[in-house]
Design an enzyme around this catalytic site. Structure first.
Site, PDB file in Angstrom:
ATOM      1  CG  ASP A   1      -2.093   0.916   1.101  1.00 37.73           C
ATOM      2  OD1 ASP A   1      -2.307   1.462  -0.010  1.00 37.73           O
ATOM      3  OD2 ASP A   1      -2.811   1.117   2.095  1.00 37.73           O
TER       4      ASP A   1
ATOM      5  CG  ASN B   1      -7.687  -2.436  -5.703  1.00 34.98           C
ATOM      6  OD1 ASN B   1      -6.709  -3.158  -5.527  1.00 34.98           O
ATOM      7  ND2 ASN B   1      -8.070  -1.557  -4.786  1.00 34.98           N
TER       8      ASN B   1
HETATM    9  C1  FPP Z   1      -1.761   0.193  -3.381  1.00 33.76           C
HETATM   10  O1  FPP Z   1      -1.388   1.537  -3.333  1.00 33.76           O
HETATM   11  C2  FPP Z   1      -1.212  -0.457  -4.567  1.00 33.76           C
HETATM   12  C3  FPP Z   1      -1.934  -1.023  -5.556  1.00 33.76           C
HETATM   13  C4  FPP Z   1      -3.410  -1.075  -5.540  1.00 33.76           C
HETATM   14  C5  FPP Z   1      -1.286  -1.558  -6.766  1.00 33.76           C
HETATM   15  C6  FPP Z   1      -0.098  -2.440  -6.551  1.00 33.76           C
HETATM   16  C7  FPP Z   1       0.539  -2.624  -7.854  1.00 33.76           C
HETATM   17  C8  FPP Z   1       1.856  -2.630  -8.073  1.00 33.76           C
HETATM   18  C9  FPP Z   1       2.875  -2.520  -7.014  1.00 33.76           C
HETATM   19  C10 FPP Z   1       2.271  -2.661  -9.521  1.00 33.76           C
HETATM   20  C11 FPP Z   1       2.999  -3.831  -9.974  1.00 33.76           C
HETATM   21  C12 FPP Z   1       2.673  -5.137  -9.393  1.00 33.76           C
HETATM   22  C13 FPP Z   1       3.320  -6.269  -9.770  1.00 33.76           C
HETATM   23  C14 FPP Z   1       3.008  -7.549  -9.111  1.00 33.76           C
HETATM   24  C15 FPP Z   1       4.346  -6.258 -10.827  1.00 33.76           C
HETATM   25  P1  FPP Z   1      -2.504   2.676  -3.417  1.00 33.76           P
HETATM   26  O2  FPP Z   1      -2.676   3.039  -4.830  1.00 33.76           O
HETATM   27  O3  FPP Z   1      -3.727   2.201  -2.718  1.00 33.76           O
HETATM   28  O4  FPP Z   1      -1.779   3.809  -2.614  1.00 33.76           O
HETATM   29  P2  FPP Z   1      -2.459   4.925  -1.720  1.00 33.76           P
HETATM   30  O5  FPP Z   1      -3.079   4.239  -0.539  1.00 33.76           O
HETATM   31  O6  FPP Z   1      -1.298   5.759  -1.341  1.00 33.76           O
HETATM   32  O7  FPP Z   1      -3.453   5.655  -2.607  1.00 33.76           O
END
Ligand code: FPP
Length: 236
Positions: free
Chosen positions: A15, A63
């Site tokens: 996250d 999501n």
């Molecule tokens: C959460 O941060 C992250 C995600 C929903 C996406 C995770 C995806 C990756 C790390 C990309 C690549 C993955 C792989 C397996 C290659 P958020 O967007 O919820 O962050 P925030 O809470 O700060 O808004």
């Protein structure tokens, strides 16, 4: 690092990509891109540290409510990651499998996933599970449907339903339960991740935003785990 009691199965809720990007005046997609670099770093480090199963939460069943452009960017990024990194996984003895409901993926993404799963299928050093369109409840619903069909067709009777049968019908079939769940980004919840497999997981919450998550912070989580006394509902 010398850790006496390493977790065999580590799950990570990655996250903080969005906040990392916003703090730098970048788009959220840039944050996910940097998140993918952290993914590479941590896979390498986890394998070297002796982790046997690493499960990364990349996209939850919830999501889809994000802006379409962000959803597409994440899906694309996972596809690109697999296209680029599968040969390295093969070299490093890493087996990759995707957990989650695959029915909503594009044909091309599905092709990349299946190709990567096939090429790495005989690797045994570490199992990498990428959770994409994954939700613990959804996984249990899909398992219940499969088991109900077996009962309906007379293959098994209701009394044959055991914890093992349920485990064997989850996406994580064959993998041990999760020992440690790490969540980055400061929130303290497990958000529908590994509900069944994480029933006895130790929980490590880190304030570090996922793109900044590095080997040292991973090692701190390992230290935390190694100091826990796990009783699984029993007494010392
Ligand atoms: C959460 O941060 C992250 C995600 C929903 C996406 C995770 C995806 C990756 C790390 C990309 C690549 C993955 C792989 C397996 C290659 P958020 O967007 O919820 O962050 P925030 O809470 O700060 O808004």
């Amino acid at each position: 690092m010398d850790i006496i009691n390493m977790p065999a199965h580590v799950g990570i809720i990655m996250d903080g990509n969005g906040r990392w990007a916003t703090a730098r005046g970048l788009s959220r997609t840039e944050g996910h891109k940097e998140g993918a670099n952290a993914v590479r770093r941590i896979i390498t480090h986890a394998r070297r540290s002796g982790v046997k199963v690493l499960t990364l939460y990349a996209f939850s069943t919830e999501n889809w409510s994000r802006p379409q452009a962000e959803v597409s960017a994440i899906m694309e990024m996972v596809g690109k990651y697999l296209s680029k990194e599968t040969s390295t996984m093969v070299e490093n003895g890493i087996r990759m499998r995707l957990i989650g409901d695959k029915s909503r993926f594009s044909k091309s993404l599905l092709g990349v996933i299946e190709h990567s799963e096939e090429l790495t299928s005989d690797k045994e050093d570490m199992l990498l599970q990428i959770a994409l369109n994954y939700g613990g409840r959804d996984e249990l619903v899909r398992a219940a449907k499969k088991i109900a069909s077996l009962v309906a067709e007379g293959t098994i009777s209701p009394s044959d339903i055991t914890e093992k049968l349920i485990s064997d019908n989850l996406d994580t079939k064959g993998a041990m339960d999760c020992d440690l769940i790490i969540r980055t980004g400061g929130e303290k919840r497990t958000s529908n991740f590994l509900m069944w497999q994480g029933a006895y997981s130790e929980l490590y919450f880190s304030d570090v935003l996922w793109p900044d998550f590095d080997e040292d912070e991973f090692d701190r989580a390992m230290q935390f785990f190694s100091q826990r006394q796990r009783r699984f509902g029993g007494i010392k």
